[in-house]
Design an enzyme around this catalytic site. Structure first.
Site, PDB file in Angstrom:
ATOM      1  N   ASP A  13       0.779  -1.233   0.000  1.00 43.94           N
ATOM      2  CA  ASP A  13       0.000   0.000   0.000  1.00 43.94           C
ATOM      3  C   ASP A  13       0.817   1.292   0.000  1.00 43.94           C
ATOM      4  N   CYS A  36     -21.365  -4.488 -18.034  1.00 42.32           N
ATOM      5  CA  CYS A  36     -21.791  -4.078 -16.690  1.00 42.32           C
ATOM      6  C   CYS A  36     -21.300  -2.666 -16.378  1.00 42.32           C
ATOM      7  N   CYS A  79     -21.019  -0.404 -10.810  1.00 34.17           N
ATOM      8  CA  CYS A  79     -20.195   0.402  -9.902  1.00 34.17           C
ATOM      9  C   CYS A  79     -20.230   1.875 -10.292  1.00 34.17           C
ATOM     10  N   CYS A 102     -22.245   5.099  -7.655  1.00 37.22           N
ATOM     11  CA  CYS A 102     -21.392   6.059  -6.935  1.00 37.22           C
ATOM     12  C   CYS A 102     -22.181   7.303  -6.527  1.00 37.22           C
ATOM     13  N   CYS A 112     -15.598   4.181   1.875  1.00 36.62           N
ATOM     14  CA  CYS A 112     -16.851   3.955   1.147  1.00 36.62           C
ATOM     15  C   CYS A 112     -16.683   2.648   0.379  1.00 36.62           C
ATOM     16  N   CYS A 141     -19.162   1.138  -4.581  1.00 37.90           N
ATOM     17  CA  CYS A 141     -18.828   0.606  -5.912  1.00 37.90           C
ATOM     18  C   CYS A 141     -18.299  -0.819  -5.819  1.00 37.90           C
TER      19      CYS A 141
HETATM   20  C1  B12 Z   1      -4.143   6.397  -3.741  1.00 44.08           C
HETATM   21  C2  B12 Z   1      -5.034   5.236  -3.328  1.00 44.08           C
HETATM   22  C3  B12 Z   1      -6.376   5.485  -3.112  1.00 44.08           C
HETATM   23  C4  B12 Z   1      -7.028   6.802  -3.487  1.00 44.08           C
HETATM   24  C5  B12 Z   1      -7.190   6.858  -5.011  1.00 44.08           C
HETATM   25  C6  B12 Z   1      -7.797   5.571  -5.572  1.00 44.08           C
HETATM   26  C7  B12 Z   1      -7.384   5.240  -6.985  1.00 44.08           C
HETATM   27  N1  B12 Z   1      -8.296   4.672  -7.736  1.00 44.08           N
HETATM   28  O1  B12 Z   1      -6.259   5.441  -7.367  1.00 44.08           O
HETATM   29  C8  B12 Z   1      -8.349   6.750  -2.674  1.00 44.08           C
HETATM   30  C9  B12 Z   1      -8.157   7.430  -1.322  1.00 44.08           C
HETATM   31  C10 B12 Z   1      -9.565   7.370  -3.351  1.00 44.08           C
HETATM   32  C11 B12 Z   1      -8.498   5.254  -2.460  1.00 44.08           C
HETATM   33  C12 B12 Z   1      -9.708   4.647  -2.193  1.00 44.08           C
HETATM   34  C13 B12 Z   1      -9.867   3.285  -1.988  1.00 44.08           C
HETATM   35  N2  B12 Z   1      -8.889   2.384  -1.874  1.00 44.08           N
HETATM   36 CO1  B12 Z   1      -7.018   2.784  -2.239  1.00 44.08          CO
HETATM   37  N3  B12 Z   1      -5.199   2.963  -2.715  1.00 44.08           N
HETATM   38  C14 B12 Z   1      -4.485   3.949  -3.169  1.00 44.08           C
HETATM   39  C15 B12 Z   1      -3.033   3.504  -3.419  1.00 44.08           C
HETATM   40  C16 B12 Z   1      -2.182   3.954  -2.228  1.00 44.08           C
HETATM   41  C17 B12 Z   1      -2.400   3.996  -4.726  1.00 44.08           C
HETATM   42  C18 B12 Z   1      -3.297   3.782  -5.958  1.00 44.08           C
HETATM   43  C19 B12 Z   1      -2.747   4.481  -7.164  1.00 44.08           C
HETATM   44  O2  B12 Z   1      -1.621   4.276  -7.574  1.00 44.08           O
HETATM   45  N4  B12 Z   1      -3.556   5.360  -7.758  1.00 44.08           N
HETATM   46  C20 B12 Z   1      -3.147   6.132  -8.909  1.00 44.08           C
HETATM   47  C21 B12 Z   1      -4.070   5.843 -10.044  1.00 44.08           C
HETATM   48  C22 B12 Z   1      -3.672   6.730 -11.216  1.00 44.08           C
HETATM   49  O3  B12 Z   1      -3.864   4.472 -10.338  1.00 44.08           O
HETATM   50  P1  B12 Z   1      -4.969   3.508 -10.907  1.00 44.08           P
HETATM   51  O4  B12 Z   1      -6.240   3.595 -10.154  1.00 44.08           O
HETATM   52  O5  B12 Z   1      -4.375   2.157 -11.100  1.00 44.08           O
HETATM   53  O6  B12 Z   1      -5.145   4.257 -12.282  1.00 44.08           O
HETATM   54  C23 B12 Z   1      -5.549   3.718 -13.433  1.00 44.08           C
HETATM   55  C24 B12 Z   1      -6.509   4.665 -14.160  1.00 44.08           C
HETATM   56  O7  B12 Z   1      -6.234   5.995 -13.781  1.00 44.08           O
HETATM   57  C25 B12 Z   1      -6.196   4.341 -15.569  1.00 44.08           C
HETATM   58  N5  B12 Z   1      -6.102   5.455 -16.471  1.00 44.08           N
HETATM   59  C26 B12 Z   1      -5.482   6.629 -16.386  1.00 44.08           C
HETATM   60  N6  B12 Z   1      -5.664   7.331 -17.469  1.00 44.08           N
HETATM   61  C27 B12 Z   1      -6.398   6.588 -18.306  1.00 44.08           C
HETATM   62  C28 B12 Z   1      -6.882   6.828 -19.567  1.00 44.08           C
HETATM   63  C29 B12 Z   1      -7.653   5.855 -20.187  1.00 44.08           C
HETATM   64  C30 B12 Z   1      -8.163   6.130 -21.533  1.00 44.08           C
HETATM   65  C31 B12 Z   1      -7.953   4.625 -19.526  1.00 44.08           C
HETATM   66  C32 B12 Z   1      -8.799   3.576 -20.152  1.00 44.08           C
HETATM   67  C33 B12 Z   1      -7.453   4.391 -18.239  1.00 44.08           C
HETATM   68  C34 B12 Z   1      -6.690   5.383 -17.668  1.00 44.08           C
HETATM   69  O8  B12 Z   1      -4.936   3.683 -15.645  1.00 44.08           O
HETATM   70  C35 B12 Z   1      -4.343   3.671 -14.379  1.00 44.08           C
HETATM   71  C36 B12 Z   1      -3.445   2.462 -14.256  1.00 44.08           C
HETATM   72  O9  B12 Z   1      -4.127   1.266 -14.442  1.00 44.08           O
HETATM   73  C37 B12 Z   1      -3.208   1.932  -3.476  1.00 44.08           C
HETATM   74  C38 B12 Z   1      -2.016   1.126  -2.975  1.00 44.08           C
HETATM   75  C39 B12 Z   1      -0.926   1.047  -4.011  1.00 44.08           C
HETATM   76  N7  B12 Z   1       0.281   1.343  -3.624  1.00 44.08           N
HETATM   77  O10 B12 Z   1      -1.201   0.720  -5.155  1.00 44.08           O
HETATM   78  C40 B12 Z   1      -4.466   1.702  -2.594  1.00 44.08           C
HETATM   79  C41 B12 Z   1      -5.457   0.606  -3.052  1.00 44.08           C
HETATM   80  C42 B12 Z   1      -5.708   0.797  -4.516  1.00 44.08           C
HETATM   81  N8  B12 Z   1      -6.678   0.947  -2.324  1.00 44.08           N
HETATM   82  C43 B12 Z   1      -7.351  -0.059  -1.939  1.00 44.08           C
HETATM   83  C44 B12 Z   1      -8.639   0.005  -1.347  1.00 44.08           C
HETATM   84  C45 B12 Z   1      -9.132  -1.247  -0.663  1.00 44.08           C
HETATM   85  C46 B12 Z   1      -9.381   1.189  -1.417  1.00 44.08           C
HETATM   86  C47 B12 Z   1     -10.864   1.377  -1.057  1.00 44.08           C
HETATM   87  C48 B12 Z   1     -11.749   0.199  -1.411  1.00 44.08           C
HETATM   88  C49 B12 Z   1     -10.952   1.685   0.464  1.00 44.08           C
HETATM   89  C50 B12 Z   1     -12.344   2.026   0.982  1.00 44.08           C
HETATM   90  N9  B12 Z   1     -13.252   1.092   1.081  1.00 44.08           N
HETATM   91  O11 B12 Z   1     -12.635   3.126   1.328  1.00 44.08           O
HETATM   92  C51 B12 Z   1     -11.222   2.640  -1.877  1.00 44.08           C
HETATM   93  C52 B12 Z   1     -11.735   2.279  -3.279  1.00 44.08           C
HETATM   94  C53 B12 Z   1     -12.132   3.483  -4.111  1.00 44.08           C
HETATM   95  C54 B12 Z   1     -11.976   3.238  -5.595  1.00 44.08           C
HETATM   96  N10 B12 Z   1     -13.073   3.074  -6.323  1.00 44.08           N
HETATM   97  O12 B12 Z   1     -10.841   3.168  -6.097  1.00 44.08           O
HETATM   98  C55 B12 Z   1      -6.669  -1.376  -2.306  1.00 44.08           C
HETATM   99  C56 B12 Z   1      -7.389  -1.984  -3.509  1.00 44.08           C
HETATM  100  C57 B12 Z   1      -7.285  -3.492  -3.553  1.00 44.08           C
HETATM  101  C58 B12 Z   1      -7.775  -4.004  -4.858  1.00 44.08           C
HETATM  102  N11 B12 Z   1      -8.411  -5.170  -4.831  1.00 44.08           N
HETATM  103  O13 B12 Z   1      -7.608  -3.383  -5.881  1.00 44.08           O
HETATM  104  C59 B12 Z   1      -5.189  -0.886  -2.629  1.00 44.08           C
HETATM  105  C60 B12 Z   1      -4.464  -1.650  -3.731  1.00 44.08           C
HETATM  106  C61 B12 Z   1      -4.417  -1.023  -1.294  1.00 44.08           C
HETATM  107  C62 B12 Z   1      -3.989  -2.450  -1.005  1.00 44.08           C
HETATM  108  N12 B12 Z   1      -2.698  -2.684  -0.849  1.00 44.08           N
HETATM  109  O14 B12 Z   1      -4.768  -3.367  -0.936  1.00 44.08           O
HETATM  110  N13 B12 Z   1      -7.309   4.620  -2.615  1.00 44.08           N
HETATM  111  S1  SF4 Z   2     -16.024  -3.659 -11.620  1.00 48.16           S
HETATM  112 FE1  SF4 Z   2     -17.883  -2.491 -12.006  1.00 48.16          FE
HETATM  113  S2  SF4 Z   2     -18.300  -2.749 -14.185  1.00 48.16           S
HETATM  114 FE2  SF4 Z   2     -16.822  -4.326 -13.613  1.00 48.16          FE
HETATM  115  S3  SF4 Z   2     -18.072  -6.120 -13.162  1.00 48.16           S
HETATM  116 FE3  SF4 Z   2     -17.728  -5.061 -11.202  1.00 48.16          FE
HETATM  117  S4  SF4 Z   2     -19.493  -3.655 -10.962  1.00 48.16           S
HETATM  118 FE4  SF4 Z   2     -19.459  -4.356 -13.099  1.00 48.16          FE
HETATM  119  S1  SF4 Z   3     -15.648   4.465  -3.042  1.00 44.56           S
HETATM  120 FE1  SF4 Z   3     -17.704   5.396  -2.995  1.00 44.56          FE
HETATM  121  S2  SF4 Z   3     -17.425   7.547  -3.569  1.00 44.56           S
HETATM  122 FE2  SF4 Z   3     -15.521   6.435  -4.113  1.00 44.56          FE
HETATM  123  S3  SF4 Z   3     -15.798   5.868  -6.234  1.00 44.56           S
HETATM  124 FE3  SF4 Z   3     -16.562   4.133  -5.044  1.00 44.56          FE
HETATM  125  S4  SF4 Z   3     -18.765   4.539  -4.763  1.00 44.56           S
HETATM  126 FE4  SF4 Z   3     -17.828   6.454  -5.462  1.00 44.56          FE
END
Ligand code: B12
Ligand code: SF4
Ligand code: SF4
Length: 382
Positions: A141, A198, A201, A205, A248, A251
């Site tokens: 993480d 699907c 999610c 939100c 939260c 999703c």
């Molecule tokens: C920062 C972070 C957060 C942030 C940002 C989340 C995010 N999506 O990045 C916040 C605080 C919101 C967060 C929330 C949560 N998090 Co968090 N978080 C992290 C952390 C520390 C880094 C993630 C990261 O690098 N983000 C940067 C973004 C840019 O990366 P990405 O999501 O992979 O981005 C992709 C898209 O942006 C996409 N993209 C970008 N541009 C474009 C353009 C196009 C055209 C397309 C198609 C795609 C695309 O490509 C990227 C790479 O694949 C990781 C741990 C780690 N070191 O990885 C945990 C981690 C992701 N979190 C985790 C968890 C459990 C959560 C929550 C469920 C916690 C909760 N219940 O409240 C929520 C889920 C919310 C959600 N829907 O994501 C787990 C997820 C486990 C898993 N099965 O994936 C992790 C891996 C921690 C762990 N070690 O287990 N988190």
């Molecule tokens: S991650 Fe979202 S779109 Fe993908 S199967 Fe699950 S609910 Fe459906």
């Molecule tokens: S964790 Fe909650 S607020 Fe964040 S993207 Fe998922 S549904 Fe939306």
């Protein structure tokens, strides 16, 4: 220099590592090359350029290393990605309608997973190091590692439209961890994306945090706002926060792949009864020592008492329960401006406008402090 392992050795070594990982409680195991995802640099840059990381400045500061395992450690050749199941034993969204209660996201209903997983990773990495002589580093993480896409590359699952890694075996309920190693290990096939048409999610939100499928604007995500964000919750999101006082899961919880999920087998990751639906009336009255005691060993302790009270007061403001108003009023004079601001909002949501105005006047008359006055004025004129 990569560590050279004889041609025959890796398969036996991987078999042994997999068996040990399973015994340690890792339900998912896969291997990828450190060079597997050259696309991450552009994707991370895109996310950062859009500002989706909000005030998580560490994300931008570490971008170079985060986007590339080799930039983080040039000795890395292979990455073992591991997953620990933390599946809930009941519907995590059931408490959202119990407005006098708080909803804590599943991952935080017991012990901090970082500590649990790090110990297991170290043990497994130790085995790899002893058997192969290779160098190893473990991450969970907090390091600049993009765990989700690396786990996808290692075949653990795929990044769903909500951006979280989805597993065919565990749905969305999988913690991730990584072992980087100088050993060249045979890589697994990446997992194919399996969301199909699907979009559950995306549609559930409450804050419309997805600019597009597979992309998340963290600034709109409640898990960012009520955990990472240090300031007041922006007004725009307070009502949508409902009673989500930490994280939260909306999703994650609606993902149809959760039908294959099972309850976490690690007892320290199963919900503590008192954190399943805690009464807001109890939480808002916690003093600092009470907060620390209740959340000892929990990830919630990390946000501190002030941010926690901010969240609880927003939930109280959303409860519609006038009986909770006196408890919110009791926080109007809190030492922490973050708490005072949330208390004002909460009281204003629960009591009639003339009562709120009377409270404001009374408060201003007693408190000469210019800051307190301007807080009230700011809240009352919104
Ligand atoms: C920062 C972070 C957060 C942030 C940002 C989340 C995010 N999506 O990045 C916040 C605080 C919101 C967060 C929330 C949560 N998090 Co968090 N978080 C992290 C952390 C520390 C880094 C993630 C990261 O690098 N983000 C940067 C973004 C840019 O990366 P990405 O999501 O992979 O981005 C992709 C898209 O942006 C996409 N993209 C970008 N541009 C474009 C353009 C196009 C055209 C397309 C198609 C795609 C695309 O490509 C990227 C790479 O694949 C990781 C741990 C780690 N070191 O990885 C945990 C981690 C992701 N979190 C985790 C968890 C459990 C959560 C929550 C469920 C916690 C909760 N219940 O409240 C929520 C889920 C919310 C959600 N829907 O994501 C787990 C997820 C486990 C898993 N099965 O994936 C992790 C891996 C921690 C762990 N070690 O287990 N988190
Ligand atoms: S991650 Fe979202 S779109 Fe993908 S199967 Fe699950 S609910 Fe459906
Ligand atoms: S964790 Fe909650 S607020 Fe964040 S993207 Fe998922 S549904 Fe939306």
């Amino acid at each position: 220099m990569p560590t050279l392992i004889s041609e025959a050795a890796p398969a036996a070594l991987v078999t042994e590592l997999k068996a040990r990982a399973a015994a340690l409680g890792f339900g998912a195991f896969g291997i990828t090359s450190a060079a597997a995802r050259p696309d991450l640099r552009d994707k991370l840059q895109h996310a950062l350029a859009e500002g989706w990381h909000g005030d998580m400045e560490w994300m931008a500061e570490t971008a170079e290393r985060r986007a590339s395992p080799s930039a983080l450690w040039d000795g890395a050749r292979s990455i073992i990605m591991l997953g620990v199941n933390y599946g809930p034993d009941s519907d995590p969204l059931a408490t959202l309608t119990r407005r006098d209660r708080g909803t804590i996201s599943v991952y935080a209903r017991n012990r901090d997973y970082h500590e649990i997983i790090k110990g297991k990773l170290k043990e497994l990495a130790g085995l790899l190091s002893r058997r192969s002589g290779a160098e190893v580093k473990v991450f969970v993480d907090t390091a600049p590692v993009m765990e989700k896409p690396l786990a996808e590359a290692a075949g653990l699952g795929w990044q769903g439209k909500h951006t979280v890694l989805v597993s065919r075996d565990y749905g969305s309920w999988l913690f991730l961890g990584a072992i980087f190693t100088s050993a060249d290990l045979p890589a697994d096939e990446p997992h194919e994306e399996s969301c199909g048409t699907c979009r559950r999610c995306l549609d559930i939100c409450p804050t419309a945090a997805f600019p597009a499928p597979f992309q998340l604007d963290a600034r709109r995500c409640l898990a960012y706002l009520n955990i990472e964000h240090k300031g007041p919750i922006p007004l725009e999101f307070r009502a949508a926060m409902g009673n989500r006082i930490y994280g939260c899961d909306d999703c994650l919880a609606v993902c149809p792949w959760n039908k294959f999920a099972s309850v976490a087998s690690e007892a320290r990751l199963q919900a503590r009864d008192e954190l399943n639906a805690p009464a807001l009336s109890d939480l808002v009255q916690l003093d600092d020592a009470g907060f620390r005691a209740l959340f000892a060993g929990s990830p919630i302790k990390r946000i501190g008492h002030g941010r926690f009270l901010r969240n609880v007061l927003i939930a109280i403001g959303n409860s519609g329960d006038v009986g909770l108003a006196p408890l919110a009023e009791a926080r109007l004079g809190d030492d922490d401006p973050l708490v005072r601001g949330a208390a004002i909002w909460s009281v204003r949501r629960l009591v009639p406008r003339d009562r709120a105005n009377a409270l404001a006047l009374d408060f201003m008359a007693r408190e000469g402090d210019i800051t307190v006055r301007s807080e009230w004025t700011a809240e009352l004129t919104q």
